[in-house]
Each structure stands twice: as structure tokens, then as C-alpha cells.
Design a protein around this motif. Sequence first.
Motif, PDB file in Angstrom:
ATOM      1  N   VAL A 233     -19.138 -39.215 -32.566  1.00 60.36           N
ATOM      2  CA  VAL A 233     -19.544 -38.405 -31.399  1.00 60.36           C
ATOM      3  C   VAL A 233     -18.748 -37.096 -31.359  1.00 60.36           C
ATOM      4  N   VAL A 234     -17.432 -37.204 -31.640  1.00 61.09           N
ATOM      5  CA  VAL A 234     -16.589 -35.990 -31.635  1.00 61.09           C
ATOM      6  C   VAL A 234     -17.039 -35.043 -32.755  1.00 61.09           C
ATOM      7  N   THR A 235     -17.361 -35.609 -33.919  1.00 60.55           N
ATOM      8  CA  THR A 235     -17.818 -34.780 -35.051  1.00 60.55           C
ATOM      9  C   THR A 235     -19.122 -34.079 -34.679  1.00 60.55           C
ATOM     10  N   SER A 236     -20.014 -34.812 -34.023  1.00 54.17           N
ATOM     11  CA  SER A 236     -21.294 -34.246 -33.602  1.00 54.17           C
ATOM     12  C   SER A 236     -21.063 -33.073 -32.645  1.00 54.17           C
ATOM     13  N   ALA A 237     -20.167 -33.257 -31.675  1.00 55.99           N
ATOM     14  CA  ALA A 237     -19.873 -32.179 -30.710  1.00 55.99           C
ATOM     15  C   ALA A 237     -19.230 -30.989 -31.414  1.00 55.99           C
ATOM     16  N   THR A 238     -18.395 -31.265 -32.425  1.00 54.71           N
ATOM     17  CA  THR A 238     -17.733 -30.178 -33.163  1.00 54.71           C
ATOM     18  C   THR A 238     -18.778 -29.357 -33.927  1.00 54.71           C
ATOM     19  N   CYS A 239     -19.758 -30.043 -34.521  1.00 56.27           N
ATOM     20  CA  CYS A 239     -20.810 -29.325 -35.268  1.00 56.27           C
ATOM     21  C   CYS A 239     -21.634 -28.442 -34.336  1.00 56.27           C
ATOM     22  N   THR A 240     -22.023 -29.001 -33.179  1.00 59.03           N
ATOM     23  CA  THR A 240     -22.813 -28.179 -32.250  1.00 59.03           C
ATOM     24  C   THR A 240     -21.953 -27.037 -31.702  1.00 59.03           C
ATOM     25  N   SER A 241     -20.646 -27.276 -31.560  1.00 63.84           N
ATOM     26  CA  SER A 241     -19.751 -26.201 -31.099  1.00 63.84           C
ATOM     27  C   SER A 241     -19.668 -25.083 -32.139  1.00 63.84           C
ATOM     28  N   MET A 242     -19.735 -25.452 -33.410  1.00 65.75           N
ATOM     29  CA  MET A 242     -19.690 -24.427 -34.462  1.00 65.75           C
ATOM     30  C   MET A 242     -20.913 -23.508 -34.376  1.00 65.75           C
ATOM     31  N   PHE A 243     -22.061 -24.078 -33.985  1.00 65.92           N
ATOM     32  CA  PHE A 243     -23.263 -23.260 -33.792  1.00 65.92           C
ATOM     33  C   PHE A 243     -23.011 -22.261 -32.659  1.00 65.92           C
ATOM     34  N   ALA A 244     -22.353 -22.741 -31.582  1.00 67.89           N
ATOM     35  CA  ALA A 244     -22.020 -21.861 -30.450  1.00 67.89           C
ATOM     36  C   ALA A 244     -21.041 -20.769 -30.892  1.00 67.89           C
ATOM     37  N   VAL A 245     -20.056 -21.151 -31.733  1.00 68.18           N
ATOM     38  CA  VAL A 245     -19.104 -20.161 -32.278  1.00 68.18           C
ATOM     39  C   VAL A 245     -19.876 -19.115 -33.087  1.00 68.18           C
ATOM     40  N   GLY A 246     -20.876 -19.588 -33.841  1.00 66.53           N
ATOM     41  CA  GLY A 246     -21.719 -18.677 -34.632  1.00 66.53           C
ATOM     42  C   GLY A 246     -22.430 -17.661 -33.753  1.00 66.53           C
ATOM     43  N   GLN A 247     -22.889 -18.122 -32.579  1.00 68.31           N
ATOM     44  CA  GLN A 247     -23.562 -17.196 -31.653  1.00 68.31           C
ATOM     45  C   GLN A 247     -22.569 -16.169 -31.088  1.00 68.31           C
ATOM     46  N   ASN A 384     -22.289 -10.379 -22.140  1.00 68.65           N
ATOM     47  CA  ASN A 384     -23.012 -11.463 -21.454  1.00 68.65           C
ATOM     48  C   ASN A 384     -23.434 -12.548 -22.440  1.00 68.65           C
ATOM     49  N   TYR A 385     -23.947 -12.110 -23.595  1.00 72.21           N
ATOM     50  CA  TYR A 385     -24.406 -13.074 -24.601  1.00 72.21           C
ATOM     51  C   TYR A 385     -23.229 -13.888 -25.139  1.00 72.21           C
ATOM     52  N   ILE A 386     -22.107 -13.209 -25.412  1.00 73.25           N
ATOM     53  CA  ILE A 386     -20.917 -13.901 -25.939  1.00 73.25           C
ATOM     54  C   ILE A 386     -20.422 -14.945 -24.929  1.00 73.25           C
ATOM     55  N   LEU A 387     -20.364 -14.581 -23.644  1.00 77.27           N
ATOM     56  CA  LEU A 387     -19.906 -15.525 -22.619  1.00 77.27           C
ATOM     57  C   LEU A 387     -20.879 -16.687 -22.464  1.00 77.27           C
ATOM     58  N   THR A 388     -22.188 -16.379 -22.484  1.00 76.14           N
ATOM     59  CA  THR A 388     -23.208 -17.423 -22.297  1.00 76.14           C
ATOM     60  C   THR A 388     -23.160 -18.437 -23.430  1.00 76.14           C
ATOM     61  N   CYS A 389     -22.856 -17.973 -24.647  1.00 75.75           N
ATOM     62  CA  CYS A 389     -22.771 -18.907 -25.779  1.00 75.75           C
ATOM     63  C   CYS A 389     -21.411 -19.598 -25.822  1.00 75.75           C
ATOM     64  N   GLY A 390     -20.367 -18.876 -25.443  1.00 79.32           N
ATOM     65  CA  GLY A 390     -19.016 -19.453 -25.452  1.00 79.32           C
ATOM     66  C   GLY A 390     -18.879 -20.617 -24.481  1.00 79.32           C
ATOM     67  N   ILE A 391     -19.589 -20.562 -23.349  1.00 73.47           N
ATOM     68  CA  ILE A 391     -19.476 -21.609 -22.315  1.00 73.47           C
ATOM     69  C   ILE A 391     -20.036 -22.949 -22.828  1.00 73.47           C
ATOM     70  N   GLU A 392     -20.832 -22.882 -23.917  1.00 67.18           N
ATOM     71  CA  GLU A 392     -21.400 -24.127 -24.464  1.00 67.18           C
ATOM     72  C   GLU A 392     -20.304 -25.057 -24.979  1.00 67.18           C
ATOM     73  N   VAL A 393     -19.248 -24.479 -25.560  1.00 65.01           N
ATOM     74  CA  VAL A 393     -18.221 -25.309 -26.206  1.00 65.01           C
ATOM     75  C   VAL A 393     -17.586 -26.268 -25.206  1.00 65.01           C
ATOM     76  N   ILE A 440     -22.677 -18.037 -11.769  1.00 60.52           N
ATOM     77  CA  ILE A 440     -23.747 -19.032 -11.534  1.00 60.52           C
ATOM     78  C   ILE A 440     -24.579 -19.222 -12.809  1.00 60.52           C
ATOM     79  N   PHE A 441     -24.854 -18.117 -13.499  1.00 65.66           N
ATOM     80  CA  PHE A 441     -25.623 -18.172 -14.750  1.00 65.66           C
ATOM     81  C   PHE A 441     -24.888 -19.021 -15.788  1.00 65.66           C
ATOM     82  N   LEU A 442     -23.568 -18.762 -15.935  1.00 65.57           N
ATOM     83  CA  LEU A 442     -22.762 -19.510 -16.910  1.00 65.57           C
ATOM     84  C   LEU A 442     -22.668 -20.987 -16.531  1.00 65.57           C
ATOM     85  N   ALA A 443     -22.600 -21.279 -15.217  1.00 69.32           N
ATOM     86  CA  ALA A 443     -22.549 -22.682 -14.778  1.00 69.32           C
ATOM     87  C   ALA A 443     -23.841 -23.404 -15.159  1.00 69.32           C
ATOM     88  N   GLY A 444     -24.974 -22.712 -15.059  1.00 68.51           N
ATOM     89  CA  GLY A 444     -26.264 -23.299 -15.464  1.00 68.51           C
ATOM     90  C   GLY A 444     -26.280 -23.608 -16.951  1.00 68.51           C
TER      91      GLY A 444
END
Length: 546
Positions: A233-247, A384-393, A440-444
Motif C-alpha cells: 500500500v505504501v509503495t502504491s501511494a509512493t508511485c502515485t505521489s511520483m506522478f504528482a511530483v511529475g506534475q 496554482n497548478y503546482i500547488l493543486t498537484c502538490g496537495i495530492e501527495v 478551498i480549491f486545494l482542500a477539494g
Amino acid sequence: MGESRKGSVFEKQIDLDDVLVNELGQFGRFQLMTIFLVAVPLIMSAFMSEFIFSAAAIPHRCQVPECGEYSQRSYFEPEWLPNAIPHTDSGFESCERFAPVGDANGTLDYCPANIFHTNTIPCEGFVYARDNSVVYDFDLGCREWLRALAGTLNSVGTLLVLPITGYISDRFGRRIALVINVFNLALFGLIRAFSVNYPMYLAFQILQTTLGAGTFSSAYIFAAEFVGPKYRVVTSATCTSMFAVGQVVLGSVAWLIQPWRYLIMALHIPCFLIISYYWVLSESVRWLLSKRKFDDARQVLERVARINKKEISEKSLNALLNPPQPLITESTEDQGPGLIKSIIKSPVLLRRVCTTPIWWITTTFVYYGLSINSTSLSDTMYLNYILTCGIEVPGFYTAVLVLDRVGRKPTLCVGFIFSAICNIAFAFIPDDYTVVRLVIFLAGKFGISMVFTSLYLFTSELYPTQYRHSLLAFSSMIGRIGSITAPLTPVLMQYWAGIPSMMFGAMGFLSGILVLTQPETLGTKMPDTLAEAEALGRPESQAQKE
């Protein structure tokens, strides 16, 4: 007799997970090294979203030839502009201007109101505020649907790539699938930087994703197949986080390199380096074992043991490299055509098959929709885009922390409904409250990111083993409807700015309520049979803690 013998063979059979847990280590230096290596293509897989910047909407207005304007780059807001173009709440009209009176003309410095009527006519040409988008190069002013098509074709490609990458990965191996995908991603991306017209740009957009969007899934499988069950599960979250880092990397590069052709080149040329992974990465042991390539599997297993400073016993090696012939050929053939029949016969399964795709549509629709709409939040579209993607991690890792403690249902339900409340609230916050709108946008986005990590796990736990892969793939493929329609949502803002947010909110509420119709799977055994899947939520489905 056959049944009991079959059961005993499979109970005693040592599999790769047993060897990882007991001998090689579930997460040693080898696994860490693999994750570090595949993190690079995982980051690069986000670069296909650069259409958000290269095909960004840019402010435009009508060209006014009567005032001496003949270029797309004339001064955007001259003093005489209110004389020639109607005023709106948000500035000036983008697609109409006042009709000229006869042959009267002004100049670029002086253009009086008396050379225009009060009735309006559509633009014949456009003046643009910036030139760092295909909208300027290919003159796409007031053709919003056409501009948004780049994002839709990008998502269509990510749907078409699934069967292609799946076939290559299962037939030729994970390593070849990864290298081919990254090569296509780089090559077609690079060609797109030299587009001479908009149809060429669009054609290479869909080609790039259809033949290269498997980068993420290929790299993800590499990371997940090597780690032990405890760390999956942690590995899965790390992989999806890498996609967010890519954004985040994508947003940063777009900020630094604004001309869109140079931006595409800067992102895609480094991707060619990943071809070297063919010689650097070890092929997946699970794939080698499933294809009965036992000599190659032995070499990889011995390499893992060496790097992790562990020993693998001869007994385990023999068990993995000499598996007994499975004795279940008759029953596997029986189950193939029975999938649709089983769904129709089982009301429980039918209800799940109708519910899970709606969760997937909502998740991809809101997740991608928020990323794409973030660029219109305020003038600083890159930040805005960097913050919106960064909040995913933090969203991904919050899900990891919460899933095993409070359960799958509360995590998903709260994630959907919290995101929905934020999106609906966002629609009614005045534009002047920039910071409040951003928070509010980032919280969503945080809420929907929590859902993204949890959804894969919850969906797979609801279906029995024999149909799990097919039904998970079905949910995921139907879910692409969300990511295909998400790029079109900014176009609706011309009718009312809150339409996209209200749509995200309505879908979130619907899915949040639908989660409550399904049983909790925390602490239950993964269902192997249809009967076990139907029994989920009843006391007998609880797993003994292993």
C-alpha cells in the motif's frame, strides 16, 4: 478426491510472497533501488499533461482594422478600446466588436467612438495578450471547444493504450513495455513541438498517449511486483505521489520556459535516457515465473539476495522454479464465458458492477477537472497548478494512514463528500477573496486525492479472485469517461464560472452516498469465490489476522 488433492497442492505451494517475507526481505536495498529507478519514468509520465500549458486559453479580443490594427500582437489594451469593443463584467468582449461606420478610420494612437455603431459584429481577426500557446500560433480565438479538444484526445489516448500496453507487458515482459512506452512518449512529444498546424498538434497528442501513456502502469507494476505484501500500500501511494511530483516538475518547467515549443522539447528530450533501463533494470520475477523462464528468474532471485545481503534456500528456489503443474484446467475453462451470466444471476455482484464504475468516473472527472481548472484560478496559473498537484501527495499518504485504521468505506465516503462540499462552496466565493478561493480549491483536491489511492484497493476487495482483474479493468475503463470529459469543463465557464465546480460537487455527493451501499472490507479475507464476495459484510467474511 481430485478436489481435496487440488486444495492440498495449493496450500503447500511456496510462492514468491512467502520467499520475500521469510527469506529475501519484503523491502530491502534491492526494492529501494528499483523504486528509485522507476520513480524517474513515473515522474515523466505526467509530462503528457503539458497541453494544460501549451494549449492554454489566452485572453484575446477582436482586431480592429479601422484603428490601424493588422497584427495578432497589437497592443492588447489601448486607451481607445472601450470605443471599439463592448465592455463586460470581466473586462472586454472576446468575440464581438462594435460595427464600423462606413469608411471612417482612426490610428493606433487615436480611434474615436464616432467611427463605430452601437450594434456588434463577430470578430474577423484577433489580438492576443500573450503568444505562449497554440491558441496564438494557430489563431484559435473564440474556438474554445476546439482548443479543449487537445485535453480530450489526450484522455482518449490513455484509454486506448490500456489493451496495447497490457498485451506487450504480458507477452514480452515489463521491461520492454516500459522502454517502448517511454520511447514513444519522448518521440511523439518531440515531433509535436514542430507542429505546423493545429490538426498536426492534435494528431500527435492522441498518438503520443495511445502509444506512450502506458509509462505509468508499466513502471508502477515494476515497483509493486518486487515488494512484500506488508509494504504494497505504501509503495502504491509512493508511485502515485511520483506522478504528482511529475506534475509539479511540469508546472515548474512551464513557468521557466514559456514558449510552448521549447517547453515540449525541454520536457521530452530527457525521456530518451530511460531507454538505458533495458540494461539497468532486472525483469520482474513474477513475470519470469509466470512465463516459465526459470533460468532468468534464478539469476534475478540470486541478485536480489546478494543486494539485500540475504540467503535464499535451495528448497525455496526449487519450489519457485519447479512449480507443480496446475490441476485446474477444466474449471478455469468453465469460468471464462460465465462472467456476464454470473453478474446477471447475482444481484449483489450486479449492484457492485453498476456502482464501482460511477465512483471511478467521479474520481477521474473531479481529479483531472480540478487540475485543469486550476490554471484559471488567478493570474499566477503556474503557481496554482503546482500547488493543486502538490496537495495530492499529503492526500495520498493520509489515505494510507487512515485506510487500515478507520476502514475503506469511511475514507472513501468522507473523501468524496468533503471534496464535494469544497467544490460547491468554491462556486459561490467571490473572485476578490483570492486566498480563500485557493485554500478551498486545494482542500477539494486533497479530498479527491484521498479517494484516488483508496479506490483501487476497495474495488479490488469487493470482487472475487476469478473475476477481479476483469471487473477492476472494466471499472477503470468506464472511469475514463471522467477524464475524457474533464478537459471540456473550462469551456462551460463562459456561461457561468461556477458550472464546473457545481458538477464536481454533484458527482462527489452521488458517489459518496453510493459508497454507503457497499460492505466494509477492512479486516475481511480477499474473496476467492462468488459466494465469498456475496458474503462480504457478514460475520463469516472476517479474516483471521494472519
